[in-house]
Design an enzyme around this catalytic site. Structure first.
Site, PDB file in Angstrom:
ATOM      1  N   SER A 152       4.274   8.639  -7.359  1.00 31.18           N
ATOM      2  CA  SER A 152       4.080   7.917  -6.106  1.00 31.18           C
ATOM      3  C   SER A 152       5.296   7.914  -5.194  1.00 31.18           C
ATOM      4  CB  SER A 152       3.680   6.471  -6.415  1.00 31.18           C
ATOM      5  OG  SER A 152       4.621   5.903  -7.305  1.00 31.18           O
TER       6      SER A 152
ATOM      7  N   THR B 287       4.783  -3.098  -0.625  1.00 26.54           N
ATOM      8  CA  THR B 287       4.198  -2.043  -1.444  1.00 26.54           C
ATOM      9  C   THR B 287       2.683  -2.255  -1.472  1.00 26.54           C
ATOM     10  OG1 THR B 287       4.225  -1.028  -3.645  1.00 26.54           O
ATOM     11  CG2 THR B 287       4.581  -3.397  -3.565  1.00 26.54           C
ATOM     12  N   GLY B 288       1.957  -1.190  -1.728  1.00 19.67           N
ATOM     13  CA  GLY B 288       0.495  -1.319  -1.767  1.00 19.67           C
ATOM     14  C   GLY B 288      -0.153  -0.580  -0.615  1.00 19.67           C
TER      15      GLY B 288
ATOM     16  N   THR C 255       8.245   6.671  -0.336  1.00 18.61           N
ATOM     17  CA  THR C 255       6.974   6.843  -1.047  1.00 18.61           C
ATOM     18  C   THR C 255       6.352   8.198  -0.734  1.00 18.61           C
ATOM     19  OG1 THR C 255       4.817   5.779  -1.424  1.00 18.61           O
ATOM     20  CG2 THR C 255       5.549   5.896   0.841  1.00 18.61           C
TER      21      THR C 255
ATOM     22  N   ARG D 160      -1.804  11.401   7.303  1.00 18.65           N
ATOM     23  CA  ARG D 160      -1.808   9.931   7.227  1.00 18.65           C
ATOM     24  C   ARG D 160      -0.401   9.397   6.919  1.00 18.65           C
ATOM     25  NH1 ARG D 160      -0.243   5.981   3.178  1.00 18.65           N
ATOM     26  NH2 ARG D 160      -1.490   4.107   3.493  1.00 18.65           N
TER      27      ARG D 160
ATOM     28  N   THR E 247       5.129   2.557  -4.016  1.00 18.00           N
ATOM     29  CA  THR E 247       6.336   2.661  -3.184  1.00 18.00           C
ATOM     30  C   THR E 247       7.525   1.988  -3.846  1.00 18.00           C
ATOM     31  OG1 THR E 247       4.881   2.466  -1.303  1.00 18.00           O
ATOM     32  CG2 THR E 247       7.209   2.014  -0.909  1.00 18.00           C
TER      33      THR E 247
END
Ligand code: GLY
Length: 341
Positions: free
Chosen positions: A84, A253-254, A220, A230, A202
Site C-alpha cells: 500500500s 488514512t483510509g 501511499t 485517481r 497509507t
C-alpha cells in the site's frame, strides 16, 4: 606543629584541591548539545514502528523534524512487504503503480506529488517540489520528468506478488475499497519488516524536533485497483496531512474520498486550535464523515492521527483495527485507536 610544617601541610591540601578543582572545572572535550526538547514521532499502522525508528535516528541527535519524517516514511516506501506504499504497492485497475505523497514543515512550506510512477521515493520528490520549485503540487508525467531531472532513477515498482494479486482481481474486476482490519492476513512468511499483515495502508507521520518544531509526511500507493489517474487524500495538503506549528499536526488514512470531502487533517488541526485534545479532534473528524455519509461509513475505514504542540497525541477511526506507532525517549509503543463502530 611548627609554623613551617603547618605551611607545608596547607600547601599540600591547597595543591590537592587545586588538582581536584582543575578536574571539576576542566572544559569537557565534547561540546555539550542543548537539552533535547522532548522530540517525538508518531505514525500510522504497524509499519509505523520501523518507520519511526528511522525518524528517531534523526530526532535523537537533534535533527530537524522535516528530515526525520522524510527519512521515516522512506522505510515503507522501499519495503516490498506492504502493498500500500511505494515499491510493491498494488496497482490501479490497468496495472500501473501510481504513487501519491506530500510533506509539510513548520513554516507552512509544503510539496506534493500525485499519480507519480516508477519512482521509489515519492516523498523525496515531494520535498524537492517544496524546496526547488515555486509550486506545491506536480502530477503524473510532469512529476516524473521533474524527478528524473533531479537525479531520481526510473524503477519498476510492481512486484510479482502484487502483479499476481492484480491478475486475480481482474478475473472479476469487482471494485470494493478494502476495510483494513486487525490481523487480516500475513503477506509473506519472510517479511523483513514487522507489520507484515494487511492491516495498513497509507503511512502518515508527524514529528516534533528538539526545537519544538513540527513537520509531517504522508505517502501511499492509494486504493488498490483504483481508476487510472485517481488521486486520494494523501497528497492533498489539508486532507491527508496538515501542519500548523502553532497548534499541532494531523494525518489521515483510509478511503481518501471521504477525507477530502471534509478536508480532514486541516479540520482536526482547527479543532485542536479550539481546545480539543488530539483524540477528541480526531473523533469529531470521524463523526463528521459519519454525518455526511452514514451508510457508506459502515463499510469503509478512515482513521485520523494527531499531535498537538505539547506533544500530546491521539487517534480515532471508523472501524476497529487502526493501529499507530509512537516513539520518543521514553517509549516505543503500538497503540490501537478507538473506533466508532
Ligand atoms: N488514503 C489513501 C487513499 O485514499 O488513496
Amino acid at each position: 606543629m611548627s609554623s613551617r610544617r603547618k605551611f607545608l601541610k596547607a600547601s599540600v591540601i591547597t595543591g590537592a584541591a587545586a588538582v581536584t578543582g582543575s578536574k571539576i572545572f576542566a572544559l569537557p572535550k565534547k561540546i555539550i548539545k542543548p537539552e533535547l526538547n522532548n522530540p517525538i514521532v508518531i505514525s500510522t499502522w504497524d509499519f509505523g514502528k520501523p518507520a519511526n525508528a528511522a525518524a528517531w535516528e534523526v530526532l535523537k541527535n537533534g535533527g530537524k523534524a522535516l528530515n526525520a519524517v522524510e527519512a521515516g516514511v522512506r522505510i515503507p516506501e522501499k519495503g516490498h512487504s506492504n502493498q500500500s506504499v511505494g515499491y510493491g504497492g498494488l496497482p490501479d485497475r490497468d496495472g500501473f503503480v501510481t504513487l501519491d505523497a506530500c510533506i509539510m514543515d513548520h513554516q507552512y512550506n509544503c510539496g506534493s506529488v500525485m499519480c507519480l510512477e516508477n519512482i521509489m521515493h515519492p516523498i523525496s520528490v515531494a520535498r524537492m517540489v517544496m524546496e526547488k520549485t515555486p509550486h506545491v503540487i506536480l502530477t503524473g508525467q510532469g512529476a516524473l520528468e521533474f524527478a528524473l531531472a533531479n537525479g531520481f532513477k526510473k524503477e519498476n515498482l510492481l512486484t510479482e506478488e502484487s502483479k499476481k494479486d492484480w491478475q486475480e482481481w481482474l478475473k472479476t474486476s469487482h471494485y470494493q475499497p478494502e476495510v483494513n482490519v486487525e490481523n487480516k492476513k500475513a503477506i509473506s512468511k519472510n517479511d523483513p519488516m514487522p507489520g507484515g499483515i494487511k492491516n495498513h495502508d497509507t503511512i502518515g507521520m508527524l514529528a516534533i524536533d528538539s526545537l519544538g518544531n513540527l513537520s509531517g509526511a504522508c505517502t501511499t500507493s492509494g486504493l488498490a485497483y483504483k481508476m487510472h489517474g485517481r488521486v486520494g487524500d494523501s497528497p492533498v495538503i489539508g486532507a491527508g496531512l496538515y501542519v500548523d506549528n502553532e497548534i499541532g499536526a494531523a494525518t489521515a488514512t483510509g478511503v481518501g474520498e471521504e477525507v477530502i470531502r471534509i478536508v480532514g487533517s486541516h479540520l482536526i488541526v482547527e479543532l485542536m486550535r479550539q481546545g480539543l485534545s488530539p483524540e477528541d479532534a480526531c473523533k469529531a473528524g470521524v463523526q463528521r464523515i459519519i454525518k455526511i455519509s452514514p451508510e457508506k461509513s459502515k463499510n469503509i475505514q478512515v482513521g485520523f492521527l494527531a499531535i498537538n504542540k505539547k506533544g500530546e497525541f491521539g487517534a480515532y477511526c471508523l472501524q476497529k483495527g487502526f493501529t499507530y506507532a509512537v516513539k520518543n525517549d521514553k517509549e516505543e509503543t503500538m497503540y490501537t485507536a478507538k473506533s466508532f463502530y
